[in-house]
Design an enzyme around this catalytic site. Structure first.
Site, PDB file in Angstrom:
ATOM      1  N   THR A  14       0.631  -1.334  -0.003  1.00 43.41           N
ATOM      2  CA  THR A  14       0.164   0.067   0.172  1.00 43.41           C
ATOM      3  C   THR A  14       0.936   1.291   0.042  1.00 43.41           C
ATOM      4  O   THR A  14       0.721   2.326  -0.516  1.00 43.41           O
ATOM      5  CB  THR A  14      -0.964  -0.045   1.355  1.00 43.41           C
ATOM      6  OG1 THR A  14      -1.624  -1.100   1.371  1.00 43.41           O
ATOM      7  CG2 THR A  14      -1.837   1.123   1.310  1.00 43.41           C
ATOM      8  N   THR A 264       1.938 -21.621  18.061  1.00 39.65           N
ATOM      9  CA  THR A 264       0.689 -20.952  18.702  1.00 39.65           C
ATOM     10  C   THR A 264       0.115 -19.840  18.078  1.00 39.65           C
ATOM     11  O   THR A 264       0.917 -19.313  17.085  1.00 39.65           O
ATOM     12  CB  THR A 264       1.529 -20.477  20.063  1.00 39.65           C
ATOM     13  OG1 THR A 264       0.539 -19.182  20.418  1.00 39.65           O
ATOM     14  CG2 THR A 264       2.740 -20.085  20.165  1.00 39.65           C
TER      15      THR A 264
HETATM   16  N1  ASP Z   1      -2.609  -5.605   0.388  1.00 33.41           N
HETATM   17  C1  ASP Z   1      -1.656  -4.964   0.960  1.00 33.41           C
HETATM   18  C2  ASP Z   1      -0.301  -5.954   0.998  1.00 33.41           C
HETATM   19  O1  ASP Z   1       0.066  -6.561   1.798  1.00 33.41           O
HETATM   20  C3  ASP Z   1      -1.776  -4.158   2.257  1.00 33.41           C
HETATM   21  C4  ASP Z   1      -0.738  -3.358   2.862  1.00 33.41           C
HETATM   22  O2  ASP Z   1       0.144  -3.235   1.979  1.00 33.41           O
HETATM   23  O3  ASP Z   1      -0.800  -3.179   3.799  1.00 33.41           O
HETATM   24  O4  ASP Z   1       0.420  -5.735   0.088  1.00 33.41           O
END
Ligand code: ASP
Length: 327
Positions: A14, A264
């Protein structure tokens, strides 16, 4: 004093998502435009390893990251890996196992909101991560919301709040407030640096649930391609023993060569000697994973299967703490 040198490895997630999809070369430009203060902290070089949602990352990218870090280790004081949050804890664990005797920081970070978004957390996480990469913290860590967590003990815990990760049972290894407070329990290298970035993908994760039919489990474990199983048992490692006993099926798998590692899901410690319902698992040949959560257990089992051919030695490797993952 000359500026410290930091290599920033971009993998996607992101943080860098503007436009769709973000073109590789562009990320470095966006980074310089949006976070110019990085240049005040260190001399930052950028390399695009890949530009993917982290759900598409796996052993190949772990290998590319580990190899890049190992090959350029002596040219940089530290490394930052920009990564999506979804599988960041797996990558952090994989790097912790691939890079033994690490003598400088490898800091993974990402963001809940893209760098270009209003009220983004990307900017802070990036500047924090670069600053941490100039510190004396020879560990693989995850930097989010002002905390640096041990990578092989961390797990994603939130998708909406800026504190996206937790590491139950272990305090952050650094906190960024007015100062950067580095904790006393930061690990120090105990051996010469080496890198073995091989991982065997022939494993599965199984979460034991009440009423699980042993026959279903037996069929799953019968797959000839399956070489390892991460078993998420209840509590400290208990499994059903009554009407639908699980341990005999596990024993069968162990006897045919599958390594079974008990982890766990809640951040406790696996103790296969505490209850009769866990002893049976131990007698079946399952290996207790200590404080490893599923992310660390998956990465370590994949690493063990690829790098330690002898079964007894492999068990010893899995039962030994190598990066702060177990104890
Ligand atoms: N779906 C994204 C990823 O893991 C979520 C993020 O970047 O926070 O690439």
């Amino acid at each position: 004093m000359p500026k410290k040198r930091v290599l920033l490895l971009h993998t996607g997630g992101t943080l860098g998502m503007i436009g769709s999809p973000l073109e590789p070369g562009l990320f470095s430009q966006v980074l310089g435009d949006k976070v110019p203060e990085l240049a005040q902290i260190a001399q930052v070089d950028t390399r695009i390893v890949c530009n993917l949602d982290s759900s598409d990352l796996g052993p190949e990218e772990w290998q590319a990251l580990a190899t890049t870090i190992a090959d350029s280790r002596t040219s940089y004081d530290g490394f930052v890996v920009v990564h999506g949050t979804d599988t960041m804890a797996y990558t952090a664990s994989a790097l912790a196992f691939a890079l033994r005797g690490l003598d400088r920081p490898v800091v993974l970070t990402g963001a809940q909101r893209p760098l270009a978004a209003l009220r983004t957390d990307a900017r802070r996480n990036l500047t924090d991560a670069v600053e941490l990469a100039t510190c004396d913290i020879p560990e693989v860590g995850i930097c989010f919301d002002g905390l640096l967590l041990r990578g092989c003990r961390a797990a994603k815990s939130d998708a909406r709040h800026y504190r996206a990760f937790e590491s139950p049972g272990i305090e952050p290894i650094a906190k960024l407030g007015f100062d950067v407070d580095v904790a006393d329990h930061v690990r120090r290298p105990r051996e010469a640096f080496s890198c073995d970035p091989r991982f065997d993908a022939g494993i599965a994760v199984l979460h034991i649930t009440p009423g699980l039919d042993p026959l279903v489990l037996e069929r799953m474990l019968d797959d000839a391609e399956l070489r390892g199983l991460v078993l998420i048992a209840f509590g400290v490692g208990t499994v059903p023993t009554g009407r639908r006993p699980i341990a005999p099926v596990i024993k069968k798998a162990v006897d045919r060569g599958v390594d079974v590692l008990v982890a766990t899901s809640w951040g406790g410690i696996v103790d296969l000697g505490l209850y009769k319902n866990s002893l049976l698992l131990r007698d079946a040949g399952a290996i207790a994973g200590g404080k490893m959560r599923v992310e660390a257990a998956v990465a370590k089992l994949m690493h063990a299967l690829a790098t330690v051919p002898d079964r007894d030695e492999r068990r010893r490797y899995l039962e030994t703490d190598v990066a702060g993952e177990r104890d």
